[in-house]
Design a protein around this motif. Structure first.
Motif, PDB file in Angstrom:
ATOM      1  N   HIS A   9     -12.280   2.254  36.911  1.00  0.00           N
ATOM      2  CA  HIS A   9     -13.474   1.811  35.955  1.00  0.00           C
ATOM      3  C   HIS A   9     -14.930   2.418  36.404  1.00  0.00           C
ATOM      4  CE1 HIS A   9     -14.050  -1.350  38.974  1.00  0.00           C
ATOM      5  NE2 HIS A   9     -15.220  -1.693  38.246  1.00  0.00           N
ATOM      6  N   ASP A  10     -15.180   2.525  37.615  1.00  0.00           N
ATOM      7  CA  ASP A  10     -16.315   2.838  38.337  1.00  0.00           C
ATOM      8  C   ASP A  10     -16.215   4.391  38.713  1.00  0.00           C
ATOM      9  OD1 ASP A  10     -17.975   0.727  37.882  1.00  0.00           O
ATOM     10  OD2 ASP A  10     -17.481  -0.150  39.703  1.00  0.00           O
ATOM     11  N   ILE A  11     -15.267   5.124  38.133  1.00  0.00           N
ATOM     12  CA  ILE A  11     -15.002   6.457  38.524  1.00  0.00           C
ATOM     13  C   ILE A  11     -16.490   7.219  38.341  1.00  0.00           C
ATOM     14  CG2 ILE A  11     -14.299   7.498  36.595  1.00  0.00           C
ATOM     15  CD1 ILE A  11     -12.099   8.476  38.855  1.00  0.00           C
ATOM     16  N   ASN A  37     -25.901   5.228  34.020  1.00  0.00           N
ATOM     17  CA  ASN A  37     -25.090   6.383  33.601  1.00  0.00           C
ATOM     18  C   ASN A  37     -23.496   6.263  34.053  1.00  0.00           C
ATOM     19  OD1 ASN A  37     -25.956   8.006  31.494  1.00  0.00           O
ATOM     20  ND2 ASN A  37     -27.455   8.876  32.882  1.00  0.00           N
ATOM     21  N   HIS A  38     -23.105   5.402  35.058  1.00  0.00           N
ATOM     22  CA  HIS A  38     -21.862   5.750  35.475  1.00  0.00           C
ATOM     23  C   HIS A  38     -20.822   5.364  34.372  1.00  0.00           C
ATOM     24  CE1 HIS A  38     -21.812   1.233  36.200  1.00  0.00           C
ATOM     25  NE2 HIS A  38     -20.256   1.486  36.142  1.00  0.00           N
ATOM     26  N   THR A  39     -20.999   4.681  33.393  1.00  0.00           N
ATOM     27  CA  THR A  39     -20.221   4.490  32.286  1.00  0.00           C
ATOM     28  C   THR A  39     -19.814   5.812  31.561  1.00  0.00           C
ATOM     29  OG1 THR A  39     -21.798   3.161  31.111  1.00  0.00           O
ATOM     30  CG2 THR A  39     -20.100   1.925  32.240  1.00  0.00           C
ATOM     31  N   GLN A  66     -16.630   0.997  28.655  1.00  0.00           N
ATOM     32  CA  GLN A  66     -16.880  -0.138  28.160  1.00  0.00           C
ATOM     33  C   GLN A  66     -17.231  -1.482  28.998  1.00  0.00           C
ATOM     34  OE1 GLN A  66     -14.830  -0.930  24.419  1.00  0.00           O
ATOM     35  NE2 GLN A  66     -14.774   1.324  23.775  1.00  0.00           N
ATOM     36  N   HIS A  67     -16.981  -1.222  30.315  1.00  0.00           N
ATOM     37  CA  HIS A  67     -16.828  -2.539  31.130  1.00  0.00           C
ATOM     38  C   HIS A  67     -18.348  -3.122  31.373  1.00  0.00           C
ATOM     39  CE1 HIS A  67     -17.361   0.436  34.251  1.00  0.00           C
ATOM     40  NE2 HIS A  67     -17.931  -0.368  34.922  1.00  0.00           N
ATOM     41  N   HIS A  68     -19.409  -2.458  31.032  1.00  0.00           N
ATOM     42  CA  HIS A  68     -20.550  -3.102  31.048  1.00  0.00           C
ATOM     43  C   HIS A  68     -21.035  -3.620  29.652  1.00  0.00           C
ATOM     44  CE1 HIS A  68     -21.349  -2.797  35.312  1.00  0.00           C
ATOM     45  NE2 HIS A  68     -20.799  -1.738  35.487  1.00  0.00           N
ATOM     46  N   GLU A  69     -20.307  -3.544  28.681  1.00  0.00           N
ATOM     47  CA  GLU A  69     -20.744  -4.068  27.409  1.00  0.00           C
ATOM     48  C   GLU A  69     -20.470  -5.712  27.513  1.00  0.00           C
ATOM     49  OE1 GLU A  69     -22.063  -2.204  25.343  1.00  0.00           O
ATOM     50  OE2 GLU A  69     -21.248  -0.312  25.334  1.00  0.00           O
ATOM     51  N   SER A  99     -12.937  -9.158  35.470  1.00  0.00           N
ATOM     52  CA  SER A  99     -12.281  -8.870  36.825  1.00  0.00           C
ATOM     53  C   SER A  99     -13.331  -8.149  37.654  1.00  0.00           C
ATOM     54  CB  SER A  99     -11.180  -7.684  36.704  1.00  0.00           C
ATOM     55  OG  SER A  99     -10.270  -8.326  35.755  1.00  0.00           O
ATOM     56  N   ASP A 100     -14.242  -7.314  36.962  1.00  0.00           N
ATOM     57  CA  ASP A 100     -15.355  -6.381  37.561  1.00  0.00           C
ATOM     58  C   ASP A 100     -16.214  -7.579  38.168  1.00  0.00           C
ATOM     59  OD1 ASP A 100     -16.840  -4.589  38.397  1.00  0.00           O
ATOM     60  OD2 ASP A 100     -17.887  -4.269  36.491  1.00  0.00           O
ATOM     61  N   VAL A 101     -16.904  -8.389  37.216  1.00  0.00           N
ATOM     62  CA  VAL A 101     -17.701  -9.378  37.760  1.00  0.00           C
ATOM     63  C   VAL A 101     -17.210 -10.377  38.859  1.00  0.00           C
ATOM     64  CG1 VAL A 101     -19.345 -11.321  37.018  1.00  0.00           C
ATOM     65  CG2 VAL A 101     -19.178  -9.118  35.670  1.00  0.00           C
TER      66      VAL A 101
END
Ligand SMILES: [Fe+2]
Ligand SMILES: [Fe+2]
Length: 322
Positions: free
Chosen positions: A192-194, A220-222, A245-248, A274-276
């Motif tokens: 996800h953070d690639i 910009n990482h997304t 979309q994981h920061h939407e 999961s990320d948070v």
């Protein structure tokens, strides 16, 4: 035995993967100091001609640390993945031990990609690594508590990536999603953070406050991530959605598209939770790691509208005692 080149292109290997009963697909080196400089000397050659000699050397167990050439990393990771497959199925081995070994290997694979500027070829191993995780998580004695015991609590992009992958997959298993979806959840979580691999490390790891410019770069990482995944061409739509979309936010106003509710892929909504959760429960130089319950309370009470309410409730349920 010929002396070879410089330090940085050699990587320490996990000795437990070097089983003398199997054939090696990579050369192995040991380290020696020559005129105050580290040098790597060939210990065992992968050429089948040397097979018997290699077995004798490995059986002798005279070395505590061995190394491989960076070029052989892919072969080494593949060998390690294969040798873990039977270990995972061994009923005598406790689940915590299995997870710990898989976690270690996944950490190494991801670390190589994020920190050593290695080629994207390394990421090809992520598929096999996710399969290993899946075999662990699907075993009936597995629960979130087994997972939280072994996950590393110091934040690094590579440990964070593995943690998120494992949380996403566990969510999928507990929600009884189809196997294909669980696999995609693992891959998407791991990757996800690639997009951060394309941002200078000094900015990603900066301890103080970020400037506006730096913040924009991080955000910009997304975008970067979507580009990397598309370019690699080997991952499906769901993985791409998790990366992009994981920061939407469920209530809208997130980045980079400002999507809301059902516009956001369910896979990305699981990834966000999961990320948070992992970000809150890991330690960084400027903040302590929150206890699981503390993190879940903050997520529910202070950030509730950012998450899919149903997924968040399920996540909280799964995190409870098994
Ligand atoms: Fe992110
Ligand atoms: Fe993240």
């Amino acid at each position: 035995m010929a002396l070879t080149e410089k330090v940085k292109s050699y990587h320490s290997v996990d000795m437990s993967f070097l089983d003398s009963s199997c054939d090696l697909s990579f050369n192995i080196y040991y380290k020696t100091i020559f005129q105050n400089e580290s040098r790597y000397v060939l210990f065992a050659n992968k050429d089948p001609v040397y097979r018997d000699k290699v077995r004798l050397l490995l059986d002798a167990e005279d070395f505590t640390e061995l190394y491989i050439d960076e070029e052989d990393l892919l072969g080494y990771f593949q060998h390690a993945t294969e040798s873990l497959q039977s270990f995972i199925l061994d009923k005598e081995v406790p689940i915590e031990k299995k997870i710990a070994r898989v976690y270690d290997l996944s950490k190494n694979v991801t670390k190589q990609f994020f920190e050593s500027n290695t080629s994207p070829d390394i990421l090809r191993c992520s598929d096999q690594v996710v399969e290993l995780m899946e075999s662990c998580i699907s075993q009936k004695e597995f629960g979130f508590h087994a997972l939280t015991k072994i996950l590393e609590k110091d934040y690094y992009t590579y440990t964070h990536s593995i943690n998120v992958g494992l949380y996403c997959m566990t969510f999928g298993v507990k929600s009884q999603l189809p196997a294909g979806d669980i696999h995609e959840l693992g891959l998407g979580g791991m990757l996800h953070d690639i997009g951060k691999s394309a941002i200078p490390k000094e900015i990603v790891n900066k301890q103080g406050k970020l400037t506006e410019e730096e913040f924009t770069l991080i955000q910009n990482h997304t975008n970067n991530g979507e580009e990397i995944i598309t370019e690699l061409g080997c991952y499906g739509e769901k993985v791409l959605q998790m990366v992009g979309q994981h920061h939407e936010k469920y209530c809208g106003g997130g980045y980079h598209r400002g999507l809301k509710q059902e516009e956001i892929s369910p896979f990305a909504r699981i990834c966000k939770i999961s990320d948070v959760y992992d970000a809150l429960t890991t330690r960084r130089s400027y903040k302590r790691a929150l206890a699981p319950l503390e993190a879940l309370l903050i997520m529910k009470q202070k950030m509730g509208e950012e998450f899919d309410p149903q997924f968040l409730s399920s996540f909280i349920c799964f995190m409870g005692p098994q």
